[in-house]
Scaffold this active site. Structure first.
Site, PDB file in Angstrom:
ATOM      1  N   ARG A  71      41.693  49.564  40.345  1.00 31.22           N
ATOM      2  CA  ARG A  71      41.513  48.799  38.730  1.00 31.22           C
ATOM      3  C   ARG A  71      40.047  49.567  38.869  1.00 31.22           C
ATOM      4  NH1 ARG A  71      41.602  42.727  40.552  1.00 31.22           N
ATOM      5  NH2 ARG A  71      41.115  42.338  38.441  1.00 31.22           N
ATOM      6  N   LYS A 131      40.886  36.652  48.479  1.00 29.78           N
ATOM      7  CA  LYS A 131      40.009  36.002  49.515  1.00 29.78           C
ATOM      8  C   LYS A 131      39.655  34.328  49.362  1.00 29.78           C
ATOM      9  CE  LYS A 131      38.235  38.820  45.994  1.00 29.78           C
ATOM     10  NZ  LYS A 131      37.627  39.802  45.119  1.00 29.78           N
ATOM     11  N   SER A 169      43.239  38.519  43.210  1.00 36.13           N
ATOM     12  CA  SER A 169      42.522  39.268  43.590  1.00 36.13           C
ATOM     13  C   SER A 169      41.466  37.787  44.001  1.00 36.13           C
ATOM     14  CB  SER A 169      41.548  39.962  42.730  1.00 36.13           C
ATOM     15  OG  SER A 169      40.391  40.494  43.132  1.00 36.13           O
ATOM     16  N   HIS A 188      34.399  28.198  43.649  1.00 36.26           N
ATOM     17  CA  HIS A 188      34.439  29.591  42.819  1.00 36.26           C
ATOM     18  C   HIS A 188      33.826  29.791  41.644  1.00 36.26           C
ATOM     19  CE1 HIS A 188      34.432  34.271  43.339  1.00 36.26           C
ATOM     20  NE2 HIS A 188      35.256  34.065  42.302  1.00 36.26           N
ATOM     21  N   ASP A 226      42.681  43.334  48.661  1.00 32.47           N
ATOM     22  CA  ASP A 226      41.973  42.970  47.653  1.00 32.47           C
ATOM     23  C   ASP A 226      40.911  43.686  47.666  1.00 32.47           C
ATOM     24  OD1 ASP A 226      41.334  41.425  45.332  1.00 32.47           O
ATOM     25  OD2 ASP A 226      39.996  41.579  46.703  1.00 32.47           O
TER      26      ASP A 226
HETATM   27  N1  URA Z   1      35.951  39.124  40.407  1.00 34.19           N
HETATM   28  C1  URA Z   1      37.370  39.494  41.122  1.00 34.19           C
HETATM   29  O1  URA Z   1      36.797  39.595  42.611  1.00 34.19           O
HETATM   30  N2  URA Z   1      38.549  40.050  41.464  1.00 34.19           N
HETATM   31  C2  URA Z   1      39.171  40.184  40.411  1.00 34.19           C
HETATM   32  O2  URA Z   1      39.487  40.276  39.860  1.00 34.19           O
HETATM   33  C3  URA Z   1      37.880  40.005  38.761  1.00 34.19           C
HETATM   34  C4  URA Z   1      36.529  38.634  39.301  1.00 34.19           C
END
Ligand code: URA
Length: 463
Positions: free
Chosen positions: A194, A213, A209, A108, A187
């Site tokens: 946020r 995922k 976050s 990622h 999330d």
């Molecule tokens: N990408 C995400 O998935 N979460 C974040 O908080 C920032 C970038």
């Protein structure tokens, strides 16, 4: 049902649900906000309470945003960050690839400009015996998205149901799909809050976050590419390193091997920015046709792939991994693997050889240097904003994008240019958008008499 199966169901399916449905009557959100405000470490149960109740709409947005702001200001300990990640993972579905014996790996990136390494390293790893179930995103703001790039290929379907997804991973070794609603729903809700309440740029919140995922994919190994520089989410090196460490800590506490690389994002990666142009560039690298200006893309993709291979015990060391990667590039098997994936996801694989079948812009404009000298700056953010104005990016997730537009970069940092040399080949469809974008493209370049070193591509590897 055998006793083993019963124990398995209890451990894997029932316990996570029960732990997410704990008795929360002993907690009050006000106490938890005050505790975080006073910088006192929260317990796992308190964090579970917040995530569960907020996901079920039992905590008001004004209280949740106050809590998130307290985290933004006072940060979180590594334990708190891991508890938050774990609670968000358990808010949804966790993929299970138990029937596959090969290592399950993914990579990622925190997002960059011209960052297309996923499309190169995923088929490389799959052709070397790893399984890559990749859940990717769309471009938003200045960063591009793997799904948009793939959708340049006619017919390519990023919306596979979980059975197809698993089957393609099993048969082909790699499948790339979009985020589903049932992965880490907590999330999604927390991130949206946020975004409108000023707590996006918090290291523990970003780390949890992203990791929630990714870890819901049921991985054995995750390689994180944390970008740093002008075109990155986090621009300064120290904070980027902190993010890399935070994500590695989460992996350690939740039993997943995480390798974190901090890499440069001051200038775009490779030569192409824009969706179909980036697909062509990936095919060039996969076919072993790397040109000057694309070495950074090739080297970063190969480094990330080599870390995945080593961590999954498919290579002994970096040299062994790079030798194996070069072999699957040179014998064409990595490119064939990409083709196989495209076919399995209903894409027209002919366009991977005949690029005229990909979306193509109607016009080209060549931006030329107005003096000779050395390129001191090629600002990734300005290239991304210009390209986005042409139509390659979106401001909100609902915006439509133009897959054909973008730029090919002819000159990068530390290159010498003569007056009138081509800097950028701009692919566009709309004259008025070109005019607006040009000011960003012109500003992106600084050409001086003195030369500078090209920024180091890989700043740190945390193994
Ligand atoms: N990408 C995400 O998935 N979460 C974040 O908080 C920032 C970038």
């Amino acid at each position: 049902m055998s006793i083993f199966k019963k124990v398995y169901i209890l451990l894997v399916l029932v316990l996570p649900i029960l732990s997410f449905c704990e008795d929360n009557s002993q907690f009050r959100i006000l106490d938890i906000i005050a505790k975080k405000r006073d910088n006192i470490e929260l317990t796992k149960k308190e964090i579970n309470y917040f995530v569960q109740e907020y996901t079920e709409n039992k905590i008001e947005d004004y209280q949740a945003s106050s809590f998130l702001m307290a985290i933004f200001i006072n940060s979180m300990t590594p334990d708190e960050t891991a508890y938050l990640t774990n609670a968000m993972i358990n808010s949804g579905k966790i993929l299970n690839f138990d029937e596959i014996s090969d290592p399950i790996v993914d990579k990622h990136s925190t997002g960059g400009v011209g960052d297309k390494t996923s499309l190169i390293l995923a088929p490389i790893c799959a052709s070397l015996g790893l399984k890559v179930p990749m859940i990717s995103g769309r471009g938003l703001g200045h960063t591009g998205g793997t799904l948009d790039k793939l959708e340049s290929i006619d017919g390519f379907n990023v919306n596979q149901d979980s059975e197809n997804f698993k089957q393609i991973v099993k048969d082909v070794g790699v499948c790339i799909i979009g985020q589903t609603k049932d992965i880490a729903p907590a999330d999604k809700k927390i991130y949206a809050l946020r975004d409108v309440s000023g707590s996006v740029e918090s290291i523990p919140l970003i780390a949890s976050s992203i990791m929630s995922k990714k870890m819901a994919e049921g991985l054995d190994v995750l390689v994180m590419d944390v970008k740093t520089g002008k075109g990155a989410l986090i621009k300064d090196y120290e904070s980027s390193l902190k993010l890399a460490i935070a994500m590695q800590n989460i992996g350690e506490k939740l039993n997943t091997k995480v390798i974190a690389i901090v890499s440069d994002m001051n200038q775009p990666l490779g030569m192409a920015v824009g969706n179909s142009l980036e697909i062509i560039e990936c095919m060039q690298i996969l076919k072993g046709e790397c040109q000057k200006g694309q070495e950074d893309l090739r080297d970063l993709s190969f480094t990330l792939a080599s870390q995945m291979l080593i961590a999954a015990n498919k290579a002994e060391n970096e040299k062994d991994a790079i030798d194996k990667i070069n072999r699957v590039i040179n014998d064409g098997s990595a490119f064939e693997k990409f083709k196989e994936m495209v076919k399995a996801q209903n894409g027209n694989e002919k366009s991977l050889d005949d690029y005229s079948l990909l979306p193509t812009a109607n016009f080209k404009y060549f931006l030329k240097a107005t003096k000779s000298g050395f390129v001191n700056t090629l600002d990734a953010m300005k290239i991304a904003l210009g390209s986005s104005i042409l139509g390659s990016g979106r401001k909100t997730i609902e915006d439509e994008i133009d897959l054909s537009v973008g730029v090919i970069i002819y000159k990068k940092i530390s290159d010498f240019v003569e007056d009138s040399d081509i800097l950028l080949e701009i692919h566009y469809n709309d004259e008025s958008k070109l005019k607006e974008a040009l000011s960003f493209f012109e500003d992106a370049y600084e050409i001086e008499d003195e030369n500078v070193c090209s920024p180091a591509l890989i700043k740190k590897i945390l193994k």
